[in-house]
Design a protein around this motif. Sequence first.
Motif, PDB file in Angstrom:
ATOM      1  N   LEU A 162       0.729  -1.170  -0.160  1.00 60.68           N
ATOM      2  CA  LEU A 162       0.160   0.077   0.000  1.00 60.68           C
ATOM      3  C   LEU A 162       0.894   1.318  -0.018  1.00 60.68           C
ATOM      4  O   LEU A 162       1.726   1.496   0.815  1.00 60.68           O
ATOM      5  N   THR A 163       0.631   2.159  -0.768  1.00 58.89           N
ATOM      6  CA  THR A 163       1.434   3.417  -1.338  1.00 58.89           C
ATOM      7  C   THR A 163       0.641   4.706  -0.923  1.00 58.89           C
ATOM      8  O   THR A 163      -0.575   4.551  -1.147  1.00 58.89           O
ATOM      9  N   MET A 164       1.468   5.628  -0.837  1.00 59.00           N
ATOM     10  CA  MET A 164       0.685   6.923  -0.757  1.00 59.00           C
ATOM     11  C   MET A 164      -0.144   7.074   0.530  1.00 59.00           C
ATOM     12  O   MET A 164      -1.480   7.701   0.109  1.00 59.00           O
ATOM     13  N   TYR A 165       0.065   6.437   1.574  1.00 56.57           N
ATOM     14  CA  TYR A 165      -0.852   6.814   2.648  1.00 56.57           C
ATOM     15  C   TYR A 165      -0.938   7.780   3.387  1.00 56.57           C
ATOM     16  O   TYR A 165       0.307   8.412   3.419  1.00 56.57           O
ATOM     17  N   ASP A 166      -2.088   8.425   3.621  1.00 54.75           N
ATOM     18  CA  ASP A 166      -2.077   9.794   4.094  1.00 54.75           C
ATOM     19  C   ASP A 166      -2.714   9.597   5.334  1.00 54.75           C
ATOM     20  O   ASP A 166      -4.153   9.326   5.403  1.00 54.75           O
ATOM     21  N   SER A 167      -2.324   9.662   6.681  1.00 54.76           N
ATOM     22  CA  SER A 167      -2.882   9.388   7.967  1.00 54.76           C
ATOM     23  C   SER A 167      -3.786  10.340   8.403  1.00 54.76           C
ATOM     24  O   SER A 167      -4.704  10.053   9.420  1.00 54.76           O
ATOM     25  N   ARG A 168      -4.070  11.437   7.633  1.00 53.19           N
ATOM     26  CA  ARG A 168      -4.823  12.533   7.881  1.00 53.19           C
ATOM     27  C   ARG A 168      -6.246  12.157   7.438  1.00 53.19           C
ATOM     28  O   ARG A 168      -7.232  12.819   7.782  1.00 53.19           O
ATOM     29  N   THR A 169      -6.321  11.142   6.530  1.00 50.63           N
ATOM     30  CA  THR A 169      -7.703  11.108   5.744  1.00 50.63           C
ATOM     31  C   THR A 169      -8.398   9.823   6.122  1.00 50.63           C
ATOM     32  O   THR A 169      -7.645   8.958   6.318  1.00 50.63           O
ATOM     33  N   ARG A 170      -9.495   9.767   6.206  1.00 53.19           N
ATOM     34  CA  ARG A 170     -10.247   8.565   6.602  1.00 53.19           C
ATOM     35  C   ARG A 170     -10.338   7.898   5.472  1.00 53.19           C
ATOM     36  O   ARG A 170     -10.456   6.510   5.547  1.00 53.19           O
ATOM     37  N   LEU A 171     -10.341   8.201   4.159  1.00 54.32           N
ATOM     38  CA  LEU A 171     -10.386   7.280   3.064  1.00 54.32           C
ATOM     39  C   LEU A 171      -9.161   6.497   3.154  1.00 54.32           C
ATOM     40  O   LEU A 171      -9.389   5.181   2.693  1.00 54.32           O
ATOM     41  N   ALA A 172      -7.997   7.065   3.341  1.00 55.45           N
ATOM     42  CA  ALA A 172      -6.850   6.103   3.387  1.00 55.45           C
ATOM     43  C   ALA A 172      -7.008   4.963   4.414  1.00 55.45           C
ATOM     44  O   ALA A 172      -6.736   3.736   3.906  1.00 55.45           O
ATOM     45  N   ASP A 173      -7.605   5.153   5.409  1.00 55.01           N
ATOM     46  CA  ASP A 173      -7.711   4.048   6.358  1.00 55.01           C
ATOM     47  C   ASP A 173      -8.701   3.127   5.548  1.00 55.01           C
ATOM     48  O   ASP A 173      -8.632   1.669   5.866  1.00 55.01           O
ATOM     49  N   GLN A 174      -9.878   3.695   5.049  1.00 49.67           N
ATOM     50  CA  GLN A 174     -10.691   2.785   4.678  1.00 49.67           C
ATOM     51  C   GLN A 174     -10.151   1.798   3.436  1.00 49.67           C
ATOM     52  O   GLN A 174     -10.627   0.641   3.361  1.00 49.67           O
ATOM     53  N   VAL A 175      -9.410   2.464   2.652  1.00 54.83           N
ATOM     54  CA  VAL A 175      -8.741   1.566   1.508  1.00 54.83           C
ATOM     55  C   VAL A 175      -7.941   0.676   2.114  1.00 54.83           C
ATOM     56  O   VAL A 175      -7.720  -0.635   1.598  1.00 54.83           O
ATOM     57  N   VAL A 176      -7.024   1.115   3.159  1.00 51.70           N
ATOM     58  CA  VAL A 176      -6.174   0.052   3.955  1.00 51.70           C
ATOM     59  C   VAL A 176      -7.176  -1.211   4.278  1.00 51.70           C
ATOM     60  O   VAL A 176      -6.651  -2.700   4.154  1.00 51.70           O
ATOM     61  N   HIS A 177      -8.079  -0.932   4.932  1.00 47.18           N
ATOM     62  CA  HIS A 177      -9.166  -2.078   5.424  1.00 47.18           C
ATOM     63  C   HIS A 177      -9.586  -2.831   4.571  1.00 47.18           C
ATOM     64  O   HIS A 177      -9.709  -4.220   4.435  1.00 47.18           O
ATOM     65  N   GLU A 178     -10.154  -2.316   3.138  1.00 46.08           N
ATOM     66  CA  GLU A 178     -10.692  -3.115   1.955  1.00 46.08           C
ATOM     67  C   GLU A 178      -9.732  -3.990   1.370  1.00 46.08           C
ATOM     68  O   GLU A 178     -10.204  -5.008   1.151  1.00 46.08           O
ATOM     69  N   VAL A 179      -8.540  -3.449   1.205  1.00 48.94           N
ATOM     70  CA  VAL A 179      -7.591  -4.076   0.579  1.00 48.94           C
ATOM     71  C   VAL A 179      -6.858  -5.411   1.542  1.00 48.94           C
ATOM     72  O   VAL A 179      -6.949  -6.539   1.181  1.00 48.94           O
ATOM     73  N   LYS A 180      -6.874  -5.074   2.796  1.00 46.63           N
ATOM     74  CA  LYS A 180      -6.323  -5.996   3.739  1.00 46.63           C
ATOM     75  C   LYS A 180      -7.534  -7.236   3.773  1.00 46.63           C
ATOM     76  O   LYS A 180      -7.333  -8.383   3.882  1.00 46.63           O
ATOM     77  N   GLU A 181      -8.729  -6.938   3.819  1.00 49.24           N
ATOM     78  CA  GLU A 181     -10.062  -7.774   4.052  1.00 49.24           C
ATOM     79  C   GLU A 181     -10.010  -8.497   2.530  1.00 49.24           C
ATOM     80  O   GLU A 181     -10.458  -9.697   2.819  1.00 49.24           O
TER      81      GLU A 181
END
Length: 309
Positions: free
Chosen positions: A231-250
């Motif tokens: 996972l690249t270009m992660y921005d911890s300030r955005t909720r979207l980034a965490d959602q993408v991380v969750h979906e990809v890992k799931e």
Amino acid sequence: MRAVRNGVQPADTSLDTNDQSTPIGAAAAAAVEALTMERRRPFPRPTRQRIATVANQKGGVGKTTTTVNLATALAMHGCRVLCIDLDPQGNASTALGVDHRSGVPSIYEVLLGDRPLEEVVVRSSEAEGLYCAPATIDLAGAEIELVSVVARETRLRRAIAGLRQEVDYILVDCPPSLGLLTVNALVAAKELLIPIQCEYYALEGLGQLLRNVELVQAHLNPELRLSTIILTMYDSRTRLADQVVHEVKEHFGDRVLGTTIPRNVRIAEAPSYGRSVLTYDPASRGSLSYLAAARELAERGFEPNGVGV
């Protein structure tokens, strides 16, 4: 120099983190020592050569950046690494400080001129044990020229099979497309590594790539496996980034590296200096993240007899 008023020198309230007698100084010194030890600790070398293609037909997801920095980190820690630049833009060659002007011996001559791969491989100044097969602008026409070539999908695999140079890792950087160059990379590899950016539409087009992988497995390379998602270009300030991380890992489970690569200006700056971020700014968040990702990749190993994409 501190100002002196009425003959009285003000107290020094600055924080000296080099003073190990203070709790903060001791903690800072311990952190620096731990980081230095981590950087020096060698990676485990694979028991067999690992050939990984870095692909995603979606542009701007960090394919080249990931290829270059993983290759550099692995080489810095005791592995012998060959980076094959299969993108006509030649960005991986640029980032590794390798000449790729038109006319320079390149991967183009290997694919279309039957030139041995070792004749175009040059050493990168980024790390001991790091080599690159550069791409020149000549590669831009290769998609069309390969159409009429016999065994066009297996040209790269044959070239790698004939390589006499011993390397632990071969990382192939692909163009942002699913044409014959990317097919050659998929046929040549045992592993597929997909960078996915932590942004909207992150998974868009990924289904088509995985369908192509299934076709390659069925007809050309049954040993190919999707081994790694990064996972690249992660921005911890955005909720979207965490959602993408969750979906990809799931969706992909333990094939997703635990290390995410942050948005970091040093990562973006490094190629313009012909450097990887690990040598451009070793202490940056981007450098430390790619170092951790490379160690995770090395320590995971790879079992080529796994099932499924």
